[in-house]
Write a protein that holds these residues in place. Structure first.
Motif, PDB file in Angstrom:
ATOM      1  N   ALA A 179      -2.088  -9.189   8.937  1.00 28.11           N
ATOM      2  CA  ALA A 179      -0.991  -8.258   9.227  1.00 28.11           C
ATOM      3  C   ALA A 179      -0.574  -8.351  10.695  1.00 28.11           C
ATOM      4  O   ALA A 179       0.611  -8.278  11.020  1.00 28.11           O
ATOM      5  CB  ALA A 179      -1.408  -6.836   8.879  1.00 28.11           C
ATOM      6  N   GLU A 180      -1.550  -8.539  11.564  1.00 28.44           N
ATOM      7  CA  GLU A 180      -1.261  -8.672  12.995  1.00 28.44           C
ATOM      8  C   GLU A 180      -0.478  -9.953  13.275  1.00 28.44           C
ATOM      9  O   GLU A 180       0.453  -9.960  14.082  1.00 28.44           O
ATOM     10  CB  GLU A 180      -2.581  -8.676  13.771  1.00 28.44           C
ATOM     11  N   MET A 181      -0.841 -11.046  12.582  1.00 26.05           N
ATOM     12  CA  MET A 181      -0.147 -12.326  12.771  1.00 26.05           C
ATOM     13  C   MET A 181       1.315 -12.255  12.326  1.00 26.05           C
ATOM     14  O   MET A 181       2.169 -12.938  12.889  1.00 26.05           O
ATOM     15  CB  MET A 181      -0.854 -13.432  11.993  1.00 26.05           C
ATOM     16  N   THR A 182       1.585 -11.470  11.290  1.00 22.37           N
ATOM     17  CA  THR A 182       2.954 -11.381  10.763  1.00 22.37           C
ATOM     18  C   THR A 182       3.676 -10.115  11.237  1.00 22.37           C
ATOM     19  O   THR A 182       4.737  -9.789  10.722  1.00 22.37           O
ATOM     20  CB  THR A 182       2.932 -11.399   9.225  1.00 22.37           C
ATOM     21  N   SER A 183       3.110  -9.411  12.222  1.00 17.92           N
ATOM     22  CA  SER A 183       3.679  -8.123  12.654  1.00 17.92           C
ATOM     23  C   SER A 183       5.092  -8.247  13.230  1.00 17.92           C
ATOM     24  O   SER A 183       5.849  -7.278  13.235  1.00 17.92           O
ATOM     25  CB  SER A 183       2.762  -7.451  13.671  1.00 17.92           C
ATOM     26  N   GLU A 184       5.458  -9.434  13.689  1.00 13.34           N
ATOM     27  CA  GLU A 184       6.806  -9.648  14.228  1.00 13.34           C
ATOM     28  C   GLU A 184       7.872  -9.486  13.131  1.00 13.34           C
ATOM     29  O   GLU A 184       8.976  -9.031  13.397  1.00 13.34           O
ATOM     30  CB  GLU A 184       6.890 -11.052  14.839  1.00 13.34           C
ATOM     31  N   TYR A 185       7.505  -9.844  11.901  1.00 10.83           N
ATOM     32  CA  TYR A 185       8.462  -9.828  10.798  1.00 10.83           C
ATOM     33  C   TYR A 185       8.209  -8.727   9.779  1.00 10.83           C
ATOM     34  O   TYR A 185       9.031  -8.507   8.899  1.00 10.83           O
ATOM     35  CB  TYR A 185       8.420 -11.174  10.049  1.00 10.83           C
ATOM     36  N   SER A 186       7.011  -8.065   9.852  1.00  5.05           N
ATOM     37  CA  SER A 186       6.661  -7.153   8.766  1.00  5.05           C
ATOM     38  C   SER A 186       6.046  -5.855   9.257  1.00  5.05           C
ATOM     39  O   SER A 186       5.613  -5.736  10.403  1.00  5.05           O
ATOM     40  CB  SER A 186       5.659  -7.832   7.830  1.00  5.05           C
ATOM     41  N   THR A 187       6.027  -4.903   8.334  1.00  5.90           N
ATOM     42  CA  THR A 187       5.282  -3.667   8.515  1.00  5.90           C
ATOM     43  C   THR A 187       4.364  -3.534   7.303  1.00  5.90           C
ATOM     44  O   THR A 187       4.689  -4.022   6.221  1.00  5.90           O
ATOM     45  CB  THR A 187       6.211  -2.437   8.576  1.00  5.90           C
ATOM     46  N   ILE A 188       3.242  -2.857   7.479  1.00  8.57           N
ATOM     47  CA  ILE A 188       2.314  -2.679   6.364  1.00  8.57           C
ATOM     48  C   ILE A 188       2.880  -1.623   5.434  1.00  8.57           C
ATOM     49  O   ILE A 188       3.124  -0.485   5.849  1.00  8.57           O
ATOM     50  CB  ILE A 188       0.910  -2.285   6.855  1.00  8.57           C
ATOM     51  N   ASP A 189       3.129  -2.023   4.195  1.00  9.80           N
ATOM     52  CA  ASP A 189       3.692  -1.119   3.198  1.00  9.80           C
ATOM     53  C   ASP A 189       2.583  -0.312   2.527  1.00  9.80           C
ATOM     54  O   ASP A 189       2.690   0.893   2.366  1.00  9.80           O
ATOM     55  CB  ASP A 189       4.473  -1.939   2.161  1.00  9.80           C
ATOM     56  N   LYS A 190       1.526  -1.004   2.107  1.00  9.38           N
ATOM     57  CA  LYS A 190       0.351  -0.352   1.519  1.00  9.38           C
ATOM     58  C   LYS A 190      -0.882  -0.909   2.203  1.00  9.38           C
ATOM     59  O   LYS A 190      -1.056  -2.124   2.278  1.00  9.38           O
ATOM     60  CB  LYS A 190       0.251  -0.631   0.017  1.00  9.38           C
ATOM     61  N   LEU A 191      -1.742  -0.043   2.682  1.00  9.60           N
ATOM     62  CA  LEU A 191      -2.975  -0.469   3.334  1.00  9.60           C
ATOM     63  C   LEU A 191      -3.897  -1.166   2.331  1.00  9.60           C
ATOM     64  O   LEU A 191      -3.737  -0.982   1.122  1.00  9.60           O
ATOM     65  CB  LEU A 191      -3.668   0.744   3.944  1.00  9.60           C
ATOM     66  N   PRO A 192      -4.868  -1.942   2.822  1.00 11.53           N
ATOM     67  CA  PRO A 192      -5.765  -2.661   1.918  1.00 11.53           C
ATOM     68  C   PRO A 192      -6.534  -1.730   0.978  1.00 11.53           C
ATOM     69  O   PRO A 192      -7.119  -0.740   1.429  1.00 11.53           O
ATOM     70  CB  PRO A 192      -6.731  -3.368   2.865  1.00 11.53           C
TER      71      PRO A 192
END
Length: 124
Positions: A96-109
């Motif tokens: 999630a940290e690697m893709t944080s530029e393009y995404s937000t966490i919708d549902k936590l693990p």
């Protein structure tokens, strides 16, 4: 035929059914044009994934997110790995940290059987 139920005496209008069906189809097609179809892309990995492999999967996920698709990230546990669920959570949070530029966490693990899943949504 359209019938006006409240009119006294009852009134109906005679119309060209083919023309009516054509107009309905045209309206439906026009409304479909304005819709955006959001797909869910799935990325699978294991809890002991190597750093470079994780980076490659993050790059692919970034492409999906740029296109406006949601991404479902799944960590699959097998055998003795089931005793180390925390390792899977670490991998997902790193992803999630690697893709944080393009995404937000919708549902936590969350854990579902032998899998741990997390959903990422594209940033607006």
């Amino acid at each position: 035929m359209n019938v006006s139920p409240t009119a006294e005496p009852p009134v109906c209008r005679i119309m060209n059914y083919g023309k009516y069906k054509y107009a309905q189809a045209k309206k439906e097609k026009e409304s479909k044009k304005k819709q955006k179809v959001i797909n869910i892309k799935e990325i699978r990995m294991t809890p002991n994934i190597e750093e470079h492999d994780l980076a490659v999967k993050a790059k692919n996920a970034s492409k999906f997110l740029e296109d406006g698709d949601r991404v479902k990230v799944v960590v699959r546990f097998r055998g003795r790995e089931l005793g180390h669920m925390d390792a899977g959570r670490v991998v997902l949070m790193q992803f999630a940290e690697m893709t944080s530029e393009y995404s937000t966490i919708d549902k936590l693990p969350i854990v579902e059987g032998k899998n741990m899943t997390m959903f990422l949504a594209p940033k607006k």
